[in-house]
Design a protein around this motif. Structure first.
Motif, PDB file in Angstrom:
ATOM      1  N   MET A 183      -0.647  -7.494  -8.659  1.00  0.00           N
ATOM      2  CA  MET A 183      -1.762  -6.596  -7.805  1.00  0.00           C
ATOM      3  C   MET A 183      -3.087  -7.458  -7.426  1.00  0.00           C
ATOM      4  N   PHE A 184      -3.493  -7.357  -6.277  1.00  0.00           N
ATOM      5  CA  PHE A 184      -4.390  -8.312  -5.618  1.00  0.00           C
ATOM      6  C   PHE A 184      -5.468  -7.574  -4.969  1.00  0.00           C
ATOM      7  N   SER A 212       0.831  -1.130  -0.022  1.00  0.00           N
ATOM      8  CA  SER A 212      -0.061   0.158   0.013  1.00  0.00           C
ATOM      9  C   SER A 212       0.938   1.152  -0.003  1.00  0.00           C
ATOM     10  N   GLY A 213       0.244   2.449  -0.352  1.00  0.00           N
ATOM     11  CA  GLY A 213       1.133   3.729  -0.378  1.00  0.00           C
ATOM     12  C   GLY A 213       0.389   4.415   0.821  1.00  0.00           C
ATOM     13  N   ASP A 243       4.554  -5.996  -5.094  1.00  0.00           N
ATOM     14  CA  ASP A 243       3.080  -6.617  -5.029  1.00  0.00           C
ATOM     15  C   ASP A 243       2.144  -5.277  -4.322  1.00  0.00           C
ATOM     16  N   MET A 244       0.989  -5.210  -4.832  1.00  0.00           N
ATOM     17  CA  MET A 244       0.080  -4.366  -4.016  1.00  0.00           C
ATOM     18  C   MET A 244      -1.239  -5.151  -3.782  1.00  0.00           C
ATOM     19  N   ARG A 300     -11.017  -0.252  -7.713  1.00  0.00           N
ATOM     20  CA  ARG A 300      -9.684   0.350  -7.445  1.00  0.00           C
ATOM     21  C   ARG A 300      -8.552  -0.735  -7.949  1.00  0.00           C
ATOM     22  N   LEU A 301      -8.704  -1.861  -8.003  1.00  0.00           N
ATOM     23  CA  LEU A 301      -8.028  -2.908  -8.912  1.00  0.00           C
ATOM     24  C   LEU A 301      -7.731  -2.507 -10.255  1.00  0.00           C
ATOM     25  N   SER A 302      -8.859  -2.236 -10.881  1.00  0.00           N
ATOM     26  CA  SER A 302      -8.593  -1.958 -12.434  1.00  0.00           C
ATOM     27  C   SER A 302      -7.876  -0.597 -12.458  1.00  0.00           C
ATOM     28  N   GLU A 303      -8.198   0.238 -11.869  1.00  0.00           N
ATOM     29  CA  GLU A 303      -7.418   1.548 -11.966  1.00  0.00           C
ATOM     30  C   GLU A 303      -5.939   1.116 -11.697  1.00  0.00           C
ATOM     31  N   MET A 304      -5.762   0.433 -10.667  1.00  0.00           N
ATOM     32  CA  MET A 304      -4.111   0.225 -10.159  1.00  0.00           C
ATOM     33  C   MET A 304      -3.597  -0.519 -11.561  1.00  0.00           C
TER      34      MET A 304
END
Ligand code: SAM
Ligand code: SF4
Length: 427
Positions: free
Chosen positions: A321-322, A254-255, A291-292, A348-352
């Protein structure tokens, strides 16, 4: 890690007189190695068990066993829910497999899910199951002591223990002798590798340097580094050796510092970005992957934006990304509410993923016009007319076939790229 474990399992069973077959219909024993990190991995395994259960009707004495993390997590319960199973064996009990198979053959259900504080399978020479014969995994430690709140690994793989470095070096030497040219040193947190012998302590930087020093023709990779532990000392040693690959997989997760705290990652956004700066300064040509996790408990839109901005600032070359997936027994499952709706997690995953696609494309375009040393892994999957290999930065390169063989190093000038591959010519 499961590939490396399966190779140990094969080694133990071959020593006990069994042979490996490529054809499932010929098998008298089928072992399914499993992952428990996310529920969909377990669901796929349950599907696989269903898909092969008919084999038992044709072959009455066929035995089927489930091994690895899912066996450890669900234990005896699996024998009741999945009647077709004869054996359930956790990741620290593989030495017992010949006995357990004999037990199953005698008509008894066999279970061993004991975790160990010592087992590293240090003395076992894995039977390699990779297809290319160039690049292999070498396990340097097992288990994990970190207790990230979302993660099931410490529960299913037990406490962290490091493998005797002498056996690691021997394994790498043996791999070189039979033609391998690249090893990936494996551990859940390689930076905390620690071997104590008569008050002398060997940490990961020294181990990495020793492995790299064995032979300049062996490339050395490692996975996974933990941002809280990756030191400047390690980065300096990576910079010093041409054969230590210039790629670091540094899972950020995470950021947002608030979410990182809830995850018990023991670093903040600022710390992570400082480590990225150190990597860029000490090893300017290094690639970086991560990994996010998106949609962890209480994650707000601001936290999510922090993750996106961290990805931009770090400029990752690649990312796994998960969506957060609650795992029973973990601290997050016990203490926090899984309160981000599935639809929002997916958005959010799609955006990532679309941000990472841009970053990955940018990173590949940046390589066009440059020359890289490529270790050839074989013929390209897409065309017999091309060879395929990877750069030190772990990027796949294809180039027209020349009189070269797998395991050779070649300099390739990158002429163009697709979304996944660099394309060039050998020079
Ligand atoms: N030890 C490594 C580390 O700390 O980075 C990674 C180990 S874990 C097997 C691989 C990745 O799975 C993690 O980095 C994390 O992104 C992801 N993961 C673990 N637990 C998860 C969960 N409950 N939901 C979603 N992703 C998860
Ligand atoms: Fe899981 Fe954290 Fe250990 Fe990685 S470091 S295996 S994420 S507990």
């Amino acid at each position: 890690m499961n590939v490396a474990d399966s190779e140990i399992v094969v080694s133990i069973l071959v020593k006990a007189g069994y042979n490996l077959t490529d054809n499932i219909n010929d098998a008298g024993l089928i072992l399914i190695n499993t992952c428990s990190v996310r529920d969909n991995a377990e669901q796929r395994i349950l599907g696989r068990i269903k898909a092969i259960s008919h084999l038992k009707k044709r072959k009455k004495d066929l035995k089927i066993g489930l091994i690895g993390c899912m066996a450890e997590r669900l234990k005896e319960e699996l024998l009741e829910t999945e009647q077709v199973l004869d054996m359930v064996v956790g990741p620290d009990a593989y030495r017992e497999l010949p006995l357990l198979v004999a037990q199953a053959e005698a008509g008894h259900k066999a279970v061993n899910v004991l975790l160990s504080r010592e087992e590293t399978y240090a003395d076992i020479s894995p039977v390699r199951m990779d297809k290319n014969g160039v690049s292999s995994f070498v396990s340097i430690m097992r288990g994990c002591n970190n207790m990230c709140t979302y993660c099931v690994v410490p529960y299913v793989r037990g406490a962290e223990r490091s493998r005797n470095p002498v056996t690691i070096m021997n394994e790498v030497e043996e791999l070189f002798q039979v033609g391998y040219r690249e090893v990936t040193l494996l551990g859940q947190n390689v930076d905390s590798y620690k071997w104590v012998n008569n008050k002398e302590v060997m940490g990961f930087p020294e181990l990495l340097e020793n492995v790299a020093g064995l032979n300049p023709l062996i490339r050395v990779r490692f996975s996974t580094s933990h941002p809280k532990d990756i030191s400047d000392d390690l980065l300096q040693r990576i910079a010093r050796y041409d054969n230590i690959c210039k790629h670091i997989h540094l899972p950020a997760q995470s950021g947002s510092s608030r979410i990182l705290k809830l995850m018990n990652r023991e670093y903040s956004r600022e710390w992570y970005l400082d480590r990225v700066r150190a990597i860029r300064t000490i090893i300017p040509e290094c690639s970086l992957s991560t990994d996010m996790i998106t949609g962890f408990c209480t994650e707000t839109i601001e936290d999510h934006k922090d993750s996106l901005s961290l990805m931009e600032l770090a400029g990752f070359d690649f990312a796994y990304m998960f969506k957060y997936n609650e795992r029973s027994g973990t601290k997050a499952a016990r203490k926090y509410k899984d309160d981000v709706p599935e639809k929002i997690k997916s958005e959010r995953l799609s955006e990532m993923i679309s941000l990472q696609n841009k970053l990955s494309a940018r990173s590949k375009k940046h390589d066009v016009g440059k020359t890289f040393e490529v270790l050839i892994e074989g013929v390209s999957k897409r065309s017999e007319a091309f060879l395929s290999g990877r750069t030190s930065q772990n990027k796949v390169v294809v180039f027209p076939r020349a009189s070269l063989n797998k395991g050779d190093y070649v300099k390739v000038l990158i002429e163009r790229c697709t979304s996944a591959t660099l394309i060039g010519k050998s020079i």
